[in-house]
Structure formats: C-alpha cells, structure tokens
Design an enzyme around this catalytic site. Structure first.
Site, PDB file in Angstrom:
ATOM      1  N   SER A 159      27.694 -22.901  46.337  1.00  0.00           N
ATOM      2  CA  SER A 159      27.487 -21.488  46.070  1.00  0.00           C
ATOM      3  C   SER A 159      27.086 -20.754  47.358  1.00  0.00           C
ATOM      4  O   SER A 159      27.811 -20.796  48.347  1.00  0.00           O
ATOM      5  CB  SER A 159      26.452 -21.310  44.955  1.00  0.00           C
ATOM      6  OG  SER A 159      26.392 -19.977  44.507  1.00  0.00           O
ATOM      7  N   ASP A 211      34.937 -18.572  37.136  1.00  0.00           N
ATOM      8  CA  ASP A 211      33.870 -18.309  38.099  1.00  0.00           C
ATOM      9  C   ASP A 211      34.215 -17.044  38.873  1.00  0.00           C
ATOM     10  O   ASP A 211      35.340 -16.920  39.382  1.00  0.00           O
ATOM     11  CB  ASP A 211      33.768 -19.510  39.055  1.00  0.00           C
ATOM     12  CG  ASP A 211      32.622 -19.426  40.036  1.00  0.00           C
ATOM     13  OD1 ASP A 211      31.985 -18.367  40.139  1.00  0.00           O
ATOM     14  OD2 ASP A 211      32.361 -20.434  40.722  1.00  0.00           O
ATOM     15  N   HIS A 261      30.705 -21.506  37.178  1.00  0.00           N
ATOM     16  CA  HIS A 261      30.074 -21.580  38.496  1.00  0.00           C
ATOM     17  C   HIS A 261      28.985 -22.660  38.539  1.00  0.00           C
ATOM     18  O   HIS A 261      28.211 -22.823  37.591  1.00  0.00           O
ATOM     19  CB  HIS A 261      29.456 -20.220  38.854  1.00  0.00           C
ATOM     20  CG  HIS A 261      28.887 -20.147  40.224  1.00  0.00           C
ATOM     21  ND1 HIS A 261      29.670 -20.169  41.345  1.00  0.00           N
ATOM     22  CD2 HIS A 261      27.599 -20.069  40.665  1.00  0.00           C
ATOM     23  CE1 HIS A 261      28.906 -20.096  42.420  1.00  0.00           C
ATOM     24  NE2 HIS A 261      27.649 -20.040  42.030  1.00  0.00           N
TER      25      HIS A 261
END
Length: 327
Positions: free
Chosen positions: A163, A257, A287
């Site tokens: 991320s 996502d 995600h």
C-alpha cells in the site's frame, strides 16, 4: 462505477458480513490515535504467527533521529550471507507498525529464506512529506552499510512494501539509480503509486471495501497536504517520466481496489522501459488482502507467491514476464 459486490470473492463477502455488525467510523471521524489502534486491531485477521524465525529489535539512525526496526532471520542454517529485504509497512502513511506487519514479515522471511528488516518510519500527520520517504531511504542505506553484520549479501538486497509502503519502496528503488546504494529488486503489494489519484480504478472501486476513494484522499491529505508535492516522482512513482534502469519488480495487486490500476500501469511502464516485471492480480480481492490471510485463502497464497518470486529475483534465477496473469 462497478458494483463491487458482483465481483468480490465469496470469502470477502463473508468477511464483510461478519464485520458489518461492528461498523468502523471513517478515519476523519475519529482521533488519529483511535484510527491507529483500529489498524492494530486488524492483526487478529492476519493468521497464525510463524514462531520459527529469529527476531531481533533494532534501532536505525536517520537524518532526523532514530527509527525502530525489527530483523527477521530464517530458522534453518544457510549460507554465511543471505539475500535481504528492507520492508516498509502500509497504513496510508498515517498508521501501521512493526507489530501490524509482524506476521507478514515472518512469512516473507521463512518462505523466501530471506533476512527481513522491517522499518517503523515516521507517520503523518505529525510528519508530513517527505518524512516517510526520507526515513525509507535512510533505513535502506543503513542496512546496506551494515549488511555483513546483519548477515545480508550487500549485492542482493530488495526494498519492499504494501500500500503506502509500496510507494515508499518504489521511491527508494527509483532513487537508487542515481545515488545508490544498489537495490537489486523491488517488491510491491497492492501499491498506492499516484498521490494525484488519476487511475480509473479510484472511481471504479470508490466504495472499497477496506479502502475507499474518500479514505485514500484523506490519507494523502495527511501526508502530502501541498497538492504541488503530489506530482513529485517520489511522492507518485507512477508519474516518473523515465523508468529505465529501475530494479526488477514483483508486483502483487487486488482486482477490487481503488489503486488496482496503479499496479497495472506501473507494471506496464516498467516493462516498456525494459525492466523485468513479475506481476499478478488476484481476482475478487480487496485492498491489502495479504494482511487478512487468517480469513482469506488468497491472502496467504499471495504472501507465498510474493516471497518466492522476490527470493528468485534476488538470486537471479527467475524468468520475467510482463504480465503473469490473474488468480
């Protein structure tokens, strides 16, 4: 906008039903401390912890003080020097810690036979851009300079992250082309690579789950409050005009996502620049699904693929492909 419920994996739908009874406020509706604690509470979904690796807490000096870090060593005796990974946790630049990513780093260590150094960089909003990027670069430099003492082969070190940590890892990898030390490979899990949020998936999956467009924008507001800074190639690696000479990459992403297209676009750009890419997108996953490996089978599978591909790249014995497909 696509109906996310029509494409989500059945295990994700089941997880969403189980958590819907305890709705979590939006990040802007709680204190930063409460938001961080909510992230730590998610570790209950990460799965069982592999106790076999040797774990040591470290302190890494940086230009602004000292960074807490944690070193993971494989359980089985091997060569005097092993390949290593400097790992940068996700959390939207605002939360995440050594503890929140402990399980993932243990699996990366054991399954990849890698020495992993996880770094607790400074968080926003207390420390805005480029604090986290500076810390990431300082940590990688320190690990490189102390590789022998850590048992790491200095010629075989990767930088990796998930991320927001994926953005930091990509930034370190790109910076290494000009100023060193050398990064042999970069590993990106569900990376958020564009602070301007120009990818189509930001709108396509604006309602998440687990990451929404609004939450993504809020995170960037905390870390990069100046819109002009968001176009920097190190804040937004996807906007780097020239990727030639970047380290080879392993990119694992999720289909459902908001930053799914960040991964797709970056993989394509790297390949077009002649950089080796191993790229895999998991259908129906949200995600940061590898952090939910305790309840999502594909989360555990993704960590295994990530660890083995990254290990192969570091050892120089893995073929490249521009696009490795979908699960």
């Amino acid at each position: 906008m696509t109906d996310r419920m029509s494409v989500l994996h059945a295990q994700v739908e089941q997880l969403l039903r189980s958590v819907s009874a305890r709705p979590t406020p939006h990040p802007w509706e709680m204190s930063v401390a409460a938001y961080r604690q909510a992230g730590e509470n998610m570790t209950a979904l990460s799965g069982s912890v592999d106790e076999r690796c040797t774990v040591e807490n470290l302190t890494i000096p940086s230009r602004e003080g000292a960074l807490a870090a944690r070193c993971y060593r494989p359980p089985v005796a091997g060569p005097s020097l092993r390949s290593g990974v400097v790992y940068l946790h996700g959390g939207g630049f605002v939360r995440g810690s050594l503890d929140s990513h402990d399980r993932l780093c243990r699996e990366l260590c054991v399954q990849g036979d890698l020495i992993v150094v996880s770094v607790a960089y400074r968080l926003a909003p207390e420390n805005p851009y480029p604090a986290a990027q500076d810390d990431a670069g300082d940590a990688f430099l320190w690990v490189s300079e102390h590789a022998d003492k850590l048992g790491i082969d200095v010629e075989s070190i990767a930088v990796a992250g998930d991320s927001s940590g994926g953005a930091l890892a990509a930034g370190v990898a790109l910076a290494s082309r000009a100023q060193g030390p050398p990064v042999k490979a970069q590993g990106l899990l569900c990376p958020a690579l564009d602070a301007t949020m120009s990818s189509d998936s930001v709108e396509r999956y604006m309602d998440g789950p687990f990451l929404t467009r609004a939450a993504l924008e809020w995170s960037y507001d905390q870390y990069i409050p100046d819109p002009a800074d968001r176009r920097s190639s190190f804040a937004s690696p996807l906007l780097m005009p020239d990727l030639a000479g970047a380290p080879p990459a392993v990119i694992i992403s999720a289909e459902v996502d908001p930053v799914a297209d960040d991964a797709r676009r970056y993989a394509a750009m790297l390949a077009a620049a002649g950089v080796g890419v191993l790229n895999y997108e998991y259908k129906g996953m949200p995600h940061s699904f590898p952090l939910l490996a305790g309840v999502l089978d594909d989360g555990g599978h993704a960590i295994t693929v990530f660890a083995r591909w990254l290990s192969d790249l570091l050892r120089g014995d893995s073929p490249y492909s521009q696009y490795a497909g979908q699960r």
